[in-house]
Design an enzyme around this catalytic site. Structure first.
Site, mmCIF file in Angstrom:
data_model
loop_
_atom_site.group_PDB
_atom_site.id
_atom_site.type_symbol
_atom_site.label_atom_id
_atom_site.label_comp_id
_atom_site.label_asym_id
_atom_site.label_seq_id
_atom_site.Cartn_x
_atom_site.Cartn_y
_atom_site.Cartn_z
ATOM 1 N N LYS A 1 0.808 -1.228 0.000
ATOM 2 C CA LYS A 1 0.000 0.000 0.000
ATOM 3 C C LYS A 1 0.843 1.281 0.000
ATOM 4 C CE LYS A 1 -4.462 -1.532 1.519
ATOM 5 N NZ LYS A 1 -4.345 -2.964 1.869
ATOM 6 N N GLU B 1 -9.894 6.872 3.644
ATOM 7 C CA GLU B 1 -10.793 5.933 4.313
ATOM 8 C C GLU B 1 -9.980 4.686 4.613
ATOM 9 O OE1 GLU B 1 -10.451 5.962 1.037
ATOM 10 O OE2 GLU B 1 -10.003 3.818 0.830
ATOM 11 N N SER C 1 1.510 -9.859 -1.087
ATOM 12 C CA SER C 1 1.186 -8.439 -0.919
ATOM 13 C C SER C 1 1.540 -7.876 0.455
ATOM 14 C CB SER C 1 -0.291 -8.206 -1.213
ATOM 15 O OG SER C 1 -1.104 -9.062 -0.434
HETATM 16 C C1 LIG Z 1 -5.211 -3.961 1.418
HETATM 17 C C2 LIG Z 1 -4.515 -5.207 1.134
HETATM 18 C C3 LIG Z 1 -4.889 -6.027 0.036
HETATM 19 C C4 LIG Z 1 -6.067 -5.763 -0.832
HETATM 20 O O1 LIG Z 1 -6.027 -4.578 -1.565
HETATM 21 P P1 LIG Z 1 -5.755 -4.544 -3.139
HETATM 22 O O2 LIG Z 1 -6.032 -3.133 -3.492
HETATM 23 O O3 LIG Z 1 -6.721 -5.498 -3.788
HETATM 24 O O4 LIG Z 1 -4.362 -4.946 -3.373
HETATM 25 C C5 LIG Z 1 -4.127 -7.159 -0.219
HETATM 26 N N1 LIG Z 1 -3.075 -7.499 0.570
HETATM 27 C C6 LIG Z 1 -2.704 -6.753 1.629
HETATM 28 C C7 LIG Z 1 -1.543 -7.198 2.444
HETATM 29 C C8 LIG Z 1 -3.401 -5.585 1.950
HETATM 30 O O5 LIG Z 1 -3.022 -4.850 3.015
#
Ligand SMILES: *Cc1c(COP(=O)(O)O)cnc(C)c1O
Length: 398
Positions: free
Chosen positions: A93, A115, A381
């Protein structure tokens, strides 16, 4: 042959039939301003220099592309993990919030709003606001404020004001409505940092471009490790779609690369408790974009459910609605249990505790088989620290 540009956003802000900017009159000026300026600002060499330096020295990029040998053995193909979990603040993020705060500053804004659901985007936003000395207000559903105390405390320590939202179900959707309301009152001095590839045009494209650093790095890292700059498969989870968009951006129009998305099936796609928006959604408008969303026959948005707070969103970014509808991507629904199993498996095989969201992407390996020569890149992610309570409860039940 003409370059194929169908999977990128068009001039009007659409991906196929999805996207656009469906906004109240009062937001027309700030959204239009952003639309007119965002490309020239983020493509400016001075911006690029500052953005890339912060990604390197502050975020810790490039994130490694790690060959997960034991996981590869288990599933009979060559698996690389793109380690977004190693970024500052623990997920992808921050790639977006760093870019948007630099953009906001260049547009002369002095105040940032955001948000947040679980608080991850709120923390990433509060972090860059501290870094850039900007006022920061984060809207968060009152239910989520209760559930995510640690992230609330982090945001406050970083200097942000967290506003609990008590309307509706007191979760992400309500927090988003409140942020939009705030923006309507302060369009001149405020920039709204949206946390995923959602919202009115140009946000989905802006966020996808800022996250595209992930696939740019995958390209050069694969070239070094494999002697070719593309994988056979890319796998990512989708909440709103930003880590998926970022890891796939450079390959959208490359048919050699198959795109596989994992959405959250909660307690099962047909259980009435899921966030499987692409499987269950129909076309409608949410947060300023035409896209697929979970709604009832009257067009009321249905409350989504997933064990993973970051995937618990009733819509999906317009890029992914289009990729799925045009069958450019394959979308698998991974449920709570499958994600939990995959998280424990990765932890035991590789010594990496993944975020629950990323665990949904890992769940794909149990649902789909690959060939021994297949090179598969999975976007990890985020890291699992924030999910430890859920993991402890789960492993105690085993
Ligand atoms: C917020 C988040 C997501 C989901 O958000 P996307 O916009 O779909 O990438 C996925 N993995 C993690 C670790 C997150 O914090």
């Amino acid at each position: 042959m003409e370059p194929n540009i169908t999977y990128q956003v068009n001039e009007e802000g659409y991906y196929g039939e999805f996207g656009g900017a469906y906004i109240p009159e009062i937001l027309y000026a700030p959204v239009e301003n952003l639309r007119k300026e965002y490309l020239s600002i983020i493509q400016d060499p001075q911006f690029q220099k500052e953005y890339n330096e912060l990604l390197k020295d502050y975020v810790g990029r490039p994130s490694p592309l790690y060959e997960a040998k034991r996981l590869s053995d288990r599933y009979g193909c060559k698996i690389y993990l793109k380690r977004e979990d190693l970024n500052h603040t623990g997920a992808h993020k921050i790639n977006n919030t760093i870019g948007q705060i630099l953009l906001a500053r260049r547009m002369g804004k002095t105040r940032i709003i955001a948000e947040t659901g679980a608080g991850q985007h709120g923390v990433a936003t509060a972090t860059v606001c501290a870094l850039m000395n900007m006022d920061c207000v984060v809207y968060m559903g009152a239910t989520d404020v209760e559930r995510q105390k640690l992230n609330v405390r982090k945001m406050e320590m970083l200097g942000a004001r967290v506003c609990p939202v008590v309307s509706g179900n007191k979760t992400l959707k309500d927090a988003t409505n409140e942020a939009i309301r705030d923006w309507c009152c302060h369009p001149a001095d405020t920039h709204y940092i949206i946390g995923s590839t959602v919202g009115p045009h140009p946000y989905p494209d802006l966020v996808a471009r800022l996250q595209s650093i992930i696939s740019k790095e995958i390209k050069s890292q694969l070239l070094e490790k494999e002697g070719r700059n593309y994988p056979d498969y890319l796998i990512a989870c989708v909440g709103g779609g930003s880590n998926a968009a970022g890891s796939m951006y450079e390959y959208l129009d490359d048919p050699r690369v198959q795109l596989v998305l994992a959405e959250a099936a909660g307690k099962g796609v047909d259980s009435g408790e899921s966030a499987a928006t692409i499987h269950l959604g129909t076309t409608g408008i949410i947060h300023g974009a035409k896209t697929l969303l979970m709604q009832n026959a009257d067009g009321q948005i249905e409350e989504p459910y997933s064990i993973s707070a970051g995937l618990d969103y009733p819509g999906i970014g317009p890029m992914h609605a289009h990729l799925a509808k045009s069958r450019r991507s394959e979308v698998l629904a991974v449920d709570d249990d499958e994600a939990l199993q995959a998280a424990v498996e990765l932890t035991r095989l590789e010594g990496i505790i993944p975020a629950l969201e990323s665990a949904h992407a890992l769940g794909v390996f149990r649902k789909k088989s690959f060939l021994p020569d297949d090179v598969v890149v999975l976007c990890l992610s985020g890291r699992g620290d924030k999910d430890m309570e859920t993991y402890i409860q789960y492993t105690q039940k085993l």
